[in-house]
Design an enzyme around this catalytic site. Sequence first.
Site, PDB file in Angstrom:
ATOM      1  N   TYR A  30       1.951   5.074  -9.755  1.00 34.56           N
ATOM      2  CA  TYR A  30       3.562   5.182 -10.166  1.00 34.56           C
ATOM      3  C   TYR A  30       3.854   4.730 -11.625  1.00 34.56           C
ATOM      4  CZ  TYR A  30       3.830   5.838  -5.221  1.00 34.56           C
ATOM      5  OH  TYR A  30       3.818   6.484  -3.699  1.00 34.56           O
ATOM      6  N   LYS A  57      -8.966   0.892  -1.483  1.00 36.79           N
ATOM      7  CA  LYS A  57     -10.180   1.667  -1.302  1.00 36.79           C
ATOM      8  C   LYS A  57     -11.211   1.125  -2.685  1.00 36.79           C
ATOM      9  CE  LYS A  57     -11.720   5.787  -0.053  1.00 36.79           C
ATOM     10  NZ  LYS A  57     -11.961   6.046   1.398  1.00 36.79           N
ATOM     11  N   ASP A 104      -8.241   4.518   4.383  1.00 41.30           N
ATOM     12  CA  ASP A 104      -8.226   5.635   5.373  1.00 41.30           C
ATOM     13  C   ASP A 104      -8.568   5.060   7.085  1.00 41.30           C
ATOM     14  OD1 ASP A 104     -10.490   4.812   4.194  1.00 41.30           O
ATOM     15  OD2 ASP A 104     -11.538   6.557   4.282  1.00 41.30           O
ATOM     16  N   ASP A 147       3.418   2.647  -0.025  1.00 42.94           N
ATOM     17  CA  ASP A 147       4.440   3.796   0.280  1.00 42.94           C
ATOM     18  C   ASP A 147       4.053   4.655   1.206  1.00 42.94           C
ATOM     19  OD1 ASP A 147       6.532   5.427  -0.429  1.00 42.94           O
ATOM     20  OD2 ASP A 147       5.808   6.484  -2.197  1.00 42.94           O
TER      21      ASP A 147
END
Length: 362
Positions: free
Chosen positions: A124, A191, A224, A248
């Site tokens: 972002y 991740k 995930d 988010d």
Amino acid sequence: MSYRVTLIPGDGIGPEVTEATRRVLEATGVSFNWDVVHAGAGVQEKYGTPLPEHVLQSIRKNRVALKGPVTTPVGSGFRSINVALRKELELYACLRPCKSYPGVPSARKDVDIVVVRENTEDLYSGIEFEKGTPQAAELIKLLAETHGVAVRADSGFSLKPISETGSRRIVRFAFSYARANKRSKVTAVHKANIMKFSDGLFLSVAREVAREYPDIEFEDRIVDNMTMQLVKKPQQFDVIVAPNLYGDILSDLCAGLVGGLGVAPGANIGDRLALFEPTHGSAPKYKGLNKANPMAMMLSGLMMLQHVGEKDTAWRLEKAIADVIAEGKNVTYDLKPDAEQAQAVGTSEVADAVIKKLRESK
Ligand code: NAD
């Protein structure tokens, strides 16, 4: 004592849910001195910007703001004023509690999770290279030289900067919040197995910070797996801390678990300033219809009460809102089962019902 608070009604359903919340907050007996200022497309023409300097000044002065949602018109030329506010005021932590209230139609019961999302970095950051520009070509050349990779010439780029400073600050915030609110576990989401220098950095900082808080359990999850675990067994999570993008997505997932946007409050907090606002947007199609659920905004007001130290009042307000939800009579369409849609009440009637409960609890 009277609290001076900047009040930004917003647009779309913003003014309606803000007014309902202001009435409810005043009915708690706590005194507020509202500094009402406006932001968004409605003030663009008058001030030449959707986020006038006096709005920022008001928040800097009062240190606390309550804000309704503001529309970001597509293709209008201005970036989201919500993103701009968080950046300008260094509101680096986005706090989103997601709690099951009996009576809310929802996929899961007994969920009580707080998502702490980093607000200033990650994808972002707005650092982008458009396909076909000389800057994109320059970057492709640099990548070939430094990494020996052949990136397609018709690629566009969005960069993902994650710093040690930003990671330490947000993870410390999550642990301090957990300690101050008697929560027992922090889960860091990442991740790092794929993005070693961004998410990997976030994770190694999170592990370091965790050692400063031996009283709080710490674990990490790959994003995930985290989404699957949240849907299957959300009760295993307490405080979640994540970089901007995962935070988010996970906060909307958690809001969905407990019944949706109508009951999802939020706060954006920095070292000095705090801005409280619901997770939902301005839902323009419901503007002026007295239809939107004001509870997400009221629960954001409740977070504001906690923030200024009015913990008992916050507790009374939460009980009043929870009682109205549990009774199921004076609730908006989103909290009514399909067969009872015709009996849904409007935004202001919800406020009346919560105020009645507050008066009864005095
Ligand atoms: P939205 O949250 O405004 O609405 C999505 C849908 O959710 C609505 O159509 C409605 O069905 C439901 N909904 C939302 N709030 C509700 C409420 N209080 N009660 C009952 N139902 C509710 O999302 P969107 O349509 O993607 O965004 C509309 C505008 O809001 C966009 O311009 C967006 O940029 C802006 N936005 C602002 C903020 C903010 O000010 N913090 C946050 C998100 C979106």
